[in-house]
Design a protein around this motif. Sequence first.
Motif, short mmCIF file in Angstrom:
data_model
loop_
_atom_site.label_atom_id
_atom_site.label_comp_id
_atom_site.label_asym_id
_atom_site.label_seq_id
_atom_site.Cartn_x
_atom_site.Cartn_y
_atom_site.Cartn_z
N HIS A 10 -9.64 -7.48 -32.85
CA HIS A 10 -10.41 -6.73 -33.82
C HIS A 10 -11.84 -6.61 -33.34
CE1 HIS A 10 -7.25 -6.47 -36.76
NE2 HIS A 10 -6.99 -7.74 -36.58
N GLN A 11 -12.55 -5.70 -33.94
CA GLN A 11 -13.90 -5.37 -33.52
C GLN A 11 -14.80 -6.60 -33.42
OE1 GLN A 11 -15.70 -2.64 -36.22
NE2 GLN A 11 -17.19 -1.93 -34.74
N GLY A 12 -14.76 -7.50 -34.36
CA GLY A 12 -15.68 -8.63 -34.39
C GLY A 12 -15.13 -9.92 -33.81
N ASP A 13 -14.05 -9.85 -33.01
CA ASP A 13 -13.43 -11.08 -32.52
C ASP A 13 -14.37 -11.95 -31.70
OD1 ASP A 13 -11.08 -10.70 -33.82
OD2 ASP A 13 -9.96 -10.01 -32.07
N GLY A 14 -15.37 -11.37 -31.06
CA GLY A 14 -16.33 -12.16 -30.29
C GLY A 14 -17.23 -12.99 -31.19
N ASP A 15 -17.22 -12.70 -32.49
CA ASP A 15 -18.09 -13.39 -33.44
C ASP A 15 -17.36 -14.48 -34.22
OD1 ASP A 15 -20.25 -11.72 -32.80
OD2 ASP A 15 -19.57 -10.20 -34.22
N LEU A 16 -16.18 -14.88 -33.76
CA LEU A 16 -15.40 -15.87 -34.51
C LEU A 16 -16.16 -17.16 -34.79
CD1 LEU A 16 -11.80 -15.32 -33.15
CD2 LEU A 16 -12.75 -14.63 -35.34
N PRO A 17 -16.97 -17.69 -33.88
CA PRO A 17 -17.74 -18.90 -34.24
C PRO A 17 -18.66 -18.69 -35.43
CG PRO A 17 -17.72 -18.61 -31.87
CD PRO A 17 -17.13 -17.35 -32.47
N ARG A 18 -19.21 -17.50 -35.53
CA ARG A 18 -20.09 -17.19 -36.68
C ARG A 18 -19.29 -17.24 -37.97
NH1 ARG A 18 -22.81 -11.36 -37.23
NH2 ARG A 18 -20.74 -10.88 -36.45
N TYR A 19 -18.08 -16.69 -37.95
CA TYR A 19 -17.24 -16.71 -39.14
C TYR A 19 -16.73 -18.12 -39.42
CZ TYR A 19 -17.49 -11.68 -38.59
OH TYR A 19 -17.94 -10.39 -38.46
N ALA A 20 -16.51 -18.91 -38.39
CA ALA A 20 -16.09 -20.30 -38.58
C ALA A 20 -17.18 -21.07 -39.32
CB ALA A 20 -15.77 -20.95 -37.24
N ALA A 21 -18.43 -20.79 -39.00
CA ALA A 21 -19.55 -21.46 -39.68
C ALA A 21 -19.56 -21.09 -41.17
CB ALA A 21 -20.88 -21.09 -39.03
N ILE A 22 -19.25 -19.84 -41.47
CA ILE A 22 -19.16 -19.42 -42.87
C ILE A 22 -18.07 -20.23 -43.56
CG2 ILE A 22 -18.52 -17.52 -44.41
CD1 ILE A 22 -19.72 -15.62 -42.26
N GLY A 23 -16.92 -20.33 -42.92
CA GLY A 23 -15.82 -21.10 -43.49
C GLY A 23 -16.20 -22.54 -43.74
N GLU A 24 -16.88 -23.15 -42.79
CA GLU A 24 -17.29 -24.55 -42.95
C GLU A 24 -18.23 -24.72 -44.13
OE1 GLU A 24 -18.88 -25.70 -39.17
OE2 GLU A 24 -16.94 -25.47 -38.17
N ALA A 74 -9.95 -12.63 -45.08
CA ALA A 74 -9.73 -11.42 -45.88
C ALA A 74 -11.04 -10.66 -46.09
CB ALA A 74 -9.10 -11.79 -47.22
N ALA A 75 -12.11 -11.40 -46.32
CA ALA A 75 -13.42 -10.76 -46.51
C ALA A 75 -13.85 -10.05 -45.23
CB ALA A 75 -14.46 -11.80 -46.93
N ARG A 76 -13.62 -10.69 -44.11
CA ARG A 76 -13.98 -10.09 -42.82
C ARG A 76 -13.20 -8.81 -42.58
NH1 ARG A 76 -11.64 -11.93 -37.44
NH2 ARG A 76 -12.60 -10.47 -36.00
N TYR A 77 -11.89 -8.88 -42.73
CA TYR A 77 -11.07 -7.69 -42.50
C TYR A 77 -11.36 -6.61 -43.52
CZ TYR A 77 -8.53 -10.44 -39.08
OH TYR A 77 -8.20 -11.21 -38.01
N GLY A 78 -11.60 -6.98 -44.76
CA GLY A 78 -11.94 -6.00 -45.79
C GLY A 78 -13.25 -5.30 -45.49
N ALA A 79 -14.25 -6.06 -45.08
CA ALA A 79 -15.55 -5.46 -44.74
C ALA A 79 -15.39 -4.50 -43.57
CB ALA A 79 -16.56 -6.55 -44.41
N PRO A 126 -20.75 -7.74 -41.03
CA PRO A 126 -21.89 -8.65 -40.87
C PRO A 126 -21.63 -9.97 -41.59
CG PRO A 126 -22.55 -6.57 -41.91
CD PRO A 126 -21.07 -6.53 -41.74
N SER A 127 -22.07 -11.05 -40.99
CA SER A 127 -21.75 -12.37 -41.53
C SER A 127 -22.25 -12.56 -42.96
CB SER A 127 -22.28 -13.48 -40.62
OG SER A 127 -23.67 -13.37 -40.46
N ASP A 128 -23.43 -12.00 -43.29
CA ASP A 128 -23.93 -12.18 -44.66
C ASP A 128 -23.03 -11.47 -45.68
OD1 ASP A 128 -24.84 -9.69 -43.60
OD2 ASP A 128 -26.51 -9.62 -45.03
N LEU A 129 -22.51 -10.31 -45.32
CA LEU A 129 -21.59 -9.60 -46.21
C LEU A 129 -20.27 -10.34 -46.35
CD1 LEU A 129 -20.83 -7.15 -47.93
CD2 LEU A 129 -20.13 -5.99 -45.79
#
Length: 86
Positions: free
Chosen positions: A3-17, A38-43, A51-54
């Motif tokens: 997916h488009q943002g796959d390079g940003d997975l660590p950023r999303y992992a931090a959100i999850g934590e 789900a939020a990532r894919y929906g956005a 974007p991580s804030d969204l």
Amino acid sequence: MAHQGDGDLPRYAAIGERLIEEFEGVHAAETVSRCVDAARYGAEEVTGSAPSDLVERIARRHLEVLATIVAEKRRKARRSSLDNAP
């Protein structure tokens, strides 16, 4: 499938934590992770980016709604168990 943002997975992992810690005792870590995904894919689907804030705002709101539903079900179950149901 990438997916488009796959390079940003660590950023999303931090959100999850952060959200796992915030909702500890309310939601299981797996539930929080699914909400972040789900939020990532929906956005991405709606805006074309995630974007991580969204993603964090969407996931947090979803988790808050789920917590409200769980609390309401518990409240109703307590009333029923006391034989006070309307």
